[in-house]
Design an enzyme around this catalytic site. Structure first.
Site, short mmCIF file in Angstrom:
data_model
loop_
_atom_site.label_atom_id
_atom_site.label_comp_id
_atom_site.label_asym_id
_atom_site.label_seq_id
_atom_site.Cartn_x
_atom_site.Cartn_y
_atom_site.Cartn_z
N ASP A 1 9.79 -3.39 1.61
CA ASP A 1 10.66 -3.90 2.67
C ASP A 1 9.87 -4.89 3.53
O ASP A 1 10.32 -6.01 3.81
CB ASP A 1 11.14 -2.71 3.51
CG ASP A 1 12.26 -3.10 4.46
OD1 ASP A 1 12.69 -4.26 4.42
OD2 ASP A 1 12.70 -2.23 5.24
N TYR B 1 12.45 6.23 3.27
CA TYR B 1 13.81 5.97 3.76
C TYR B 1 14.77 7.11 3.39
O TYR B 1 15.86 7.20 3.94
CB TYR B 1 14.34 4.63 3.23
CG TYR B 1 13.63 3.43 3.81
CD1 TYR B 1 12.57 3.58 4.68
CD2 TYR B 1 14.03 2.15 3.49
CE1 TYR B 1 11.90 2.49 5.20
CE2 TYR B 1 13.37 1.04 4.02
CZ TYR B 1 12.31 1.23 4.87
OH TYR B 1 11.65 0.15 5.40
N ASP C 1 -2.40 -3.28 3.11
CA ASP C 1 -2.93 -4.09 4.22
C ASP C 1 -3.58 -5.37 3.69
O ASP C 1 -3.36 -6.46 4.23
CB ASP C 1 -3.90 -3.28 5.10
CG ASP C 1 -4.77 -2.33 4.31
OD1 ASP C 1 -4.56 -2.17 3.09
OD2 ASP C 1 -5.70 -1.74 4.90
N LYS D 1 -1.28 2.45 -0.98
CA LYS D 1 -2.26 2.79 0.07
C LYS D 1 -2.96 4.05 -0.44
O LYS D 1 -3.00 5.11 0.22
CB LYS D 1 -1.50 3.02 1.39
CG LYS D 1 -2.37 3.19 2.61
CD LYS D 1 -3.01 1.91 3.09
CE LYS D 1 -3.96 2.18 4.25
NZ LYS D 1 -4.90 1.07 4.51
N ASP E 1 9.76 -9.47 3.17
CA ASP E 1 10.11 -10.39 4.26
C ASP E 1 8.96 -11.36 4.52
O ASP E 1 9.19 -12.55 4.79
CB ASP E 1 10.40 -9.61 5.56
CG ASP E 1 11.88 -9.27 5.68
OD1 ASP E 1 12.55 -9.18 4.63
OD2 ASP E 1 12.36 -9.09 6.81
#
Ligand code: NAD
Length: 359
Positions: free
Chosen positions: A246, A141, A222, A190, A250
């Protein structure tokens, strides 16, 4: 004297912030607390008034306060893909960066009376209690990004970049927080593909040596997204990068059934922080009285606990929310067949009433 900067923002932001302010006012009066709050504009409303989503003066007021209570920003009016145009969300990134709020804490608990509001089965979610610790000021970001247009090609790129110190401080915070909970940390990365994730994993392993009382496991992002739905009870504290956090937070939020219930805290090195619901400005229900103020009110409880050291008051707010839900009161987003349907203000008033009875 403690100072709170209040930024109601856009959409349902001002409506739910109003309900949290009733509770601040109550505690100021009841316990004679030396707390003052001031208001500022952020997001779309600031773009309309000043052409930018956050004025320097407002940012300075945030930096000079003990905590910031934010509603939400954004809405269709200000959505644009045009490069260089001001966006409401830019203000959030700026406050986080300028106040060095590097850790985003999102607790997800299941409220027993709402267990059937979740899309997941009761036996899968009963007893879930997860804290997602998301890195907030680094990663993709904030890395270099560009769109390049030439005669031959058009391409765009974003950069995932992590400095060692950024990983170290968030990982330490996650281990420290786990010590106050069930002493288990899952670090999500990852590392099978990304170099930044390899540095992340190595750092987690090194810091873990100072926290040998904490159980640690590593999980690819994942697999984590799958495990959160398959068996969320396996998690206590999840620590991860800005982008993965992020998305996963959620997903974790939906385990609880409604986005309108979940608070968050963004913390810096000292006790300062910004507190906000995890949901957005919900323009689809703005002005209808349908907004659930619970996430905002629980964000205030986190503010009391982490930035003002008011643990008893924070506990009273949380217990009050639980009581009101147990009595069957529901805003439309969490309503079930036998629920007592109420609006935003009624929910705020009931929580206030319950908190005041809980002396
Ligand atoms: P949203 O979270 O605003 O809404 C998603 C859905 O959840 C909507 O149907 C909404 O009505 C419902 N909802 C959200 N909060 C609720 C509440 N308290 N009570 C009842 N229902 C609630 O997400 P979105 O629709 O994708 O985004 C709307 C705007 O908010 C966009 O401009 C987006 O950029 C912005 N946004 C802001 C933040 C923030 O301020 N931190 C976060 C996410 C999105």
């Amino acid at each position: 004297m403690k100072k709170i900067m209040v930024l109601p923002g856009d959409g349902i932001g001002p409506e739910i912030v109003d309900e949290a302010l009733k509770i601040i006012d109550f505690f100021i009066e009841e316990s004679n607390l030396d707390i003052r709050y001031e208001f500022g504009d952020i997001g779309g409303i600031a773009i309309d008034k000043y052409g930018i989503p956050l004025k320097d003066e407002t940012l300075e007021m945030c930096k000079n306060s003990d905590a910031v209570l934010l509603g939400a920003v954004g809405g269709p009016k200000w959505e644009t893909t045009e490069p260089g145009k001001p966006r409401p969300e830019d203000a959030l990134l700026k406050v986080r960066k300028e106040m060095s709020l590097f850790a985003n804490l999102r607790p997800v608990r299941i409220y027993k009376p709402l267990i059937d509001s979740s899309t997941l089965k009761r036996e899968v979610i009963e007893g879930v209690d997860i804290l997602v610790v998301r890195e907030l000021t680094g990663g993709i970001y904030f890395g270099k990004r560009e769109r390049v247009v030439s005669n031959e090609d058009i391409f765009a790129y974003d950069t995932e970049l992590y400095h060692l110190y950024e990983i170290e401080r968030i990982v330490k915070l996650a281990f420290e927080t786990a010590r106050l909970r069930r002493k288990k940390v899952t670090s999500v990365d990852k590392a099978n593909i990304l170099e930044s994730s390899r540095l992340w994993r190595e750092t987690v392993m090194r810091i873990h040596k100072d926290y040998s009382d904490i159980e640690l496991n590593h999980m690819y992002v994942d697999n984590t997204s799958m495990q959160l739905i398959r068996n969320p009870k396996q998690f206590d504290v999840i620590v991860t990068s800005n982008l993965f956090g992020d998305i996963l937070s959620d997903e974790t939020a939906m385990i609880s059934g409604s986005i309108g219930l979940l608070p968050s805290a963004s913390l810096g090195e000292n006790n300062s922080g910004m507190y906000e619901p995890i949901h957005g400005s919900a323009p689809d229900i703005q002005g209808t009285g349908k907004a659930n103020p619970i996430a905002q009110i629980l964000s205030l409880a986190m503010l009391f606990r982490y930035s003002l050291g008011l643990k008893r008051e924070a506990g009273r707010i949380e217990a009050a929310v639980n009581q009101v839900l147990e009595k069957g009161y529901r805003t439309p987003d969490i309503n079930t067949e036998n629920g007592k349907l109420i609006n935003t203000k009624e929910m705020g008033n009931l929580i206030l009433e319950a908190a005041s009875d809980l002396k």
